[in-house]
Scaffold this active site. Structure first.
Site, short mmCIF file in Angstrom:
data_model
loop_
_atom_site.label_atom_id
_atom_site.label_comp_id
_atom_site.label_asym_id
_atom_site.label_seq_id
_atom_site.Cartn_x
_atom_site.Cartn_y
_atom_site.Cartn_z
CD GLU A 1 12.12 -3.18 -18.35
OE1 GLU A 1 11.08 -4.03 -18.93
OE2 GLU A 1 11.97 -3.03 -16.84
CB CYS B 1 -1.16 0.13 1.13
SG CYS B 1 -1.54 1.40 1.84
CD GLU C 1 9.53 -10.48 -15.76
OE1 GLU C 1 8.89 -9.89 -16.29
OE2 GLU C 1 10.46 -10.09 -15.14
CE LYS C 2 9.78 -21.63 -15.69
NZ LYS C 2 8.66 -20.45 -15.03
CG PHE C 3 9.50 -19.76 -21.04
CD1 PHE C 3 10.55 -20.58 -21.75
CD2 PHE C 3 8.96 -19.71 -20.10
CE1 PHE C 3 10.70 -21.70 -21.51
CE2 PHE C 3 8.89 -21.81 -19.86
CZ PHE C 3 9.57 -22.04 -20.79
CD1 TRP D 1 5.55 -9.60 -19.89
CD2 TRP D 1 3.25 -9.05 -21.37
NE1 TRP D 1 5.29 -8.90 -20.57
CE2 TRP D 1 4.37 -8.12 -22.09
CE3 TRP D 1 2.26 -8.55 -22.03
CZ2 TRP D 1 4.43 -7.21 -22.51
CZ3 TRP D 1 2.54 -7.12 -22.68
CH2 TRP D 1 3.60 -6.62 -22.95
CB CYS E 1 -6.01 -0.46 3.01
SG CYS E 1 -4.69 0.39 3.09
CG ASN F 1 11.44 -1.85 -12.30
OD1 ASN F 1 11.78 -1.49 -13.65
ND2 ASN F 1 10.34 -2.61 -12.40
CD GLU F 2 7.39 -2.41 -16.03
OE1 GLU F 2 7.96 -2.41 -16.92
OE2 GLU F 2 6.79 -3.13 -15.48
CB CYS G 1 -6.04 3.83 1.34
SG CYS G 1 -4.37 3.36 0.16
#
Length: 680
Positions: free
Chosen positions: A303, A113, A351-353, A311, A158, A147-148, A161
């Site tokens: 990226e 959060c 994310e291995k592929f 994905w 919650c 990151n992102e 917030c």
């Protein structure tokens, strides 16, 4: 702001996923591939701080030193993208809650959060420890914060917030009566008498108050921005000369990147166009948007993928040469860096592929690593492009708060997508290689000749006056349907649409006619008939002249497209969604009036942009066709192809299929001998 003197080239590096012996091999392969910058430590909180208050930097020290010894600099992550398991166990109320009250658990990422007090305290402690540790390391060139942001949890509902939302509302509206007026709470008996009665817009029986929901978009954007600003404050204090950024995600609805961009030193963003879509038009559009966030300052593509993501429903790879082609298309639109996710393809995890610069199967001659290495060698020759800019005479208005508002529920047409309407106008500029910036309605518009406002549903106070002044001074403002409808609280402007834009456009709209998805009407003008879809406005002229009219339905013969003289300029209104043929012809007429032309005329599916410095012009030409094309260059100019180094006079230039040319142009014809000497 230049991070390096050359084009930044590299990607996310996650050495914590690999044994130490791999680190040396990676550094060698990076050096061979021309990598000069990697993003490091982004998801390393649990590795750096394995238990509360206990830090282990030994592994990170070694990695940074190895990379630096091989000529690789660091874009160092603050490691705050994911809270570690020990933190979640100690503070279970830090987990975010969705609008239905479901707690989102540990085991993925971004499970926090943004308004949790202990999260904020621990993030600040971690960031300070990292900054103090590496503030003097010569490898450190840039900070990568989090990151992102909001990629997976863009809104939390919650109690933390809820408390923060009430405080935010008090600061915005001052009194409960003002809030009730702005939100229109007398509708459906929603009036509040006390701030504590207000909650986040959680799951409700039917439509939520749209003004409340719009403010919650603003509130969550501000809450997440505050997380970034807290980290930024520490980094600026400890390392005042190191640039700070965080990676944006292009067409990402939850965060107002125009607002965020004023707090980063350089815009960086992540882009993953689907090869199945053909020409990467939205990718180009977002490159132009990212460049525009800081008024034309070059950006870094933080990226992209070498081959395929993991994905989508079906993860199609980029064919040979396409990674290089799209990288140059990004540079053409203002990038000073080309980076990838990730350096080495993961062996385990979600994310291995996902493709990488170094794939699972590596010999140094495989396709992916070979393309990576060849691109790295080429980019070393293009340091002259760093810092150069694009000059545009056309702007498209893009406003995040308008995006939030226009896609709230209970609209006349609830399948309209803001990005899609914007892209339909952008596409016509892309096809004609007309340079374009993106602006907000309140921005300085004086350097533009044409401003396009697709579906500007919300017009905030003062924005209409800015647009009015632009047109009065000689500009052309082109406005699409469903514009000028509401104020900043989603309250309708009374007296006829498009509200505060009526005088500029010389019309008023009495009624909307949203179309079912299968419906196609026609409009006609002096040069023919054209299909139109999605929408029709019932337009009455109030000084404007019709440029096209509807052919069918009960409003046949009424204006569909209008033009109004206002001051020295004109306002054009497009009261439907015409097909590309009409829209392209309309824009061509507008551009011809203002003498707006591309730097070069090229054939279909050839993308071309011009970057400039005070001394040089650079033409970047990308052939998306799979066959050779010929480009005609002015014969009175001299050029050098920056990739192969060859100098030549203008004339016919052949570009192979799926290939590029980067040309440095001399403004006047000069001696090739002296030009060659200058270029070396």
């Amino acid at each position: 702001m230049n991070i390096l003197s050359s084009i930044c080239y590299g990607g996310d590096y996650n050495p914590e996923q690999w044994p130490e012996k791999i680190w040396y091999e990676d550094a060698r392969l990076m050096q061979r591939a021309g990598v000069n910058l990697v993003s490091l430590g982004i998801f390393s909180w649990g590795k750096i701080e394995p238990s509360d208050g206990v830090f282990d930097f030994g592994w990170l020290d070694k990695v940074i030193d190895i990379l630096y010894d091989h000529g690789v600099y660091i874009n160092l992550g603050t490691a705050t993208a994911t809270t570690p398991a020990w933190f979640v166990k100690k503070y279970p109320d830090s987990l975010p809650i969705d609008e239905s009250g479901v707690i989102l658990s540990f085991g993925s990422r971004q499970h926090y959060c943004p308004n949790h007090p202990q999260l904020i305290m621990h993030m600040k402690r971690l960031v300070r420890a990292i900054a103090e540790r590496y503030k003097k390391h010569p490898a450190l060139k840039m900070w990568h914060v989090n990151n992102e942001y909001a990629c997976h949890v863009s809104r939390c509902f919650c109690e933390n917030c809820a408390v923060a939302f009430r405080k935010w509302l008090k600061e915005r509206y001052k009194t409960i009566d003002e809030l009730n007026e702005r939100w229109g709470t007398n509708f459906w008996g929603q009036r509040y008498n006390n701030w504590d009665e207000i909650n986040p817009p959680r799951k409700v029986p039917t439509f939520i108050n749209p003004s409340q929901e719009l403010d919650y978009y603003r509130f969550m954007n501000d809450s997440i921005l505050k997380l970034f600003l807290r980290e930024r404050e520490i980094l600026r204090e400890v390392t005042p000369d190191i640039p700070i950024s965080t990676n944006f995600m292009g067409p990402f609805k939850p965060l107002n990147y125009f607002q965020w961009a004023q707090y980063v030193d350089i815009v960086t963003w992540d882009s993953y166009p689907d090869p199945r879509e053909g020409l990467p038009i939205q990718h180009a559009m977002m490159n132009d948007l990212m460049r525009s966030l800081r008024k034309g300052q070059p950006f870094i593509l933080m990226e992209q993928v070498t081959s395929h993501v993991n994905w989508r429903d079906i993860n199609v790879p980029k064919p040979p040469g396409v990674m290089r082609l799209w990288s140059y298309a990004t540079i053409a639109r203002g990038a000073d860096g080309i980076m990838f996710f990730q350096w080495r393809q993961s062996r385990a995890g979600a994310e291995k592929f996902h493709g990488a610069m170094v794939p699972h199967f590596l010999n140094e001659n495989n396709r992916i690593y070979t393309e990576v290495t060849e691109l790295g060698k080429e980019l070393k020759k293009l340091g002259c492009l760093v810092g150069s800019r694009i000059k545009a005479e056309v702007a498209i208005i893009f406003d995040w708060e308008n995006w939030w508002a226009v896609e709230l529920g209970s609209k006349p047409h609830n399948k309209l997508k803001y990005i899609s309407i914007v892209e339909s106008y952008y596409k016509e500029l892309y096809k004609r290689n007309i340079a374009v910036d993106f602006v907000r309605p309140s921005d300085d518009l004086t350097k533009y000749k044409v401003v396009i406002a697709p579906m500007l549903y919300m017009v905030k106070e003062g924005e209409d006056e800015n647009l009015r002044q632009f047109v009065a001074n000689g500009g052309t403002l082109l406005v699409s349907f469903f514009s000028g409808i509401v104020d900043e609280n989603d309250r309708v402007y009374l007296g006829g649409y498009p509200g505060p834009l009526r005088d500029i456009l010389g019309i008023f709209v009495e009624e909307f006619v949203p179309y079912p998805e299968i419906k196609v009407n026609k409009i006609y003008s002096n040069d023919g008939e054209y299909d139109c879809t999605k929408w029709a406005d019932i337009i009455h002229l109030d000084g404007a002249e019709p440029l096209a009219a509807f052919k069918g339905d009960w409003y046949a013969g009424l204006p569909a497209v209008t033009r109004n003289c206002y001051g020295k300029g004109e306002g054009i209104y497009v009261g439907t969604h015409p097909n590309s043929n009409y829209l392209g012809r309309l824009l061509e007429q507008v551009f011809a009036k203002h003498h707006i032309n591309p730097a070069l005329e090229v054939v279909e599916n050839v993308e071309m942009q011009q970057r400039e410095t005070d001394e040089w012009k650079y033409l970047i030409i990308i052939n998306h066709n799979d066959y050779e094309v010929t480009v005609s260059l002015p014969k009175d100019k001299t050029y050098q192809n920056m990739i192969d180094g060859k100098c030549f006079r203008g004339g016919e230039l052949r570009i192979q299929g799926v290939d590029v040319a980067v040309l440095r142009e001399r403004d006047e014809a000069g001696k090739l001998e002296s030009l060659s000497k200058f270029f070396g």
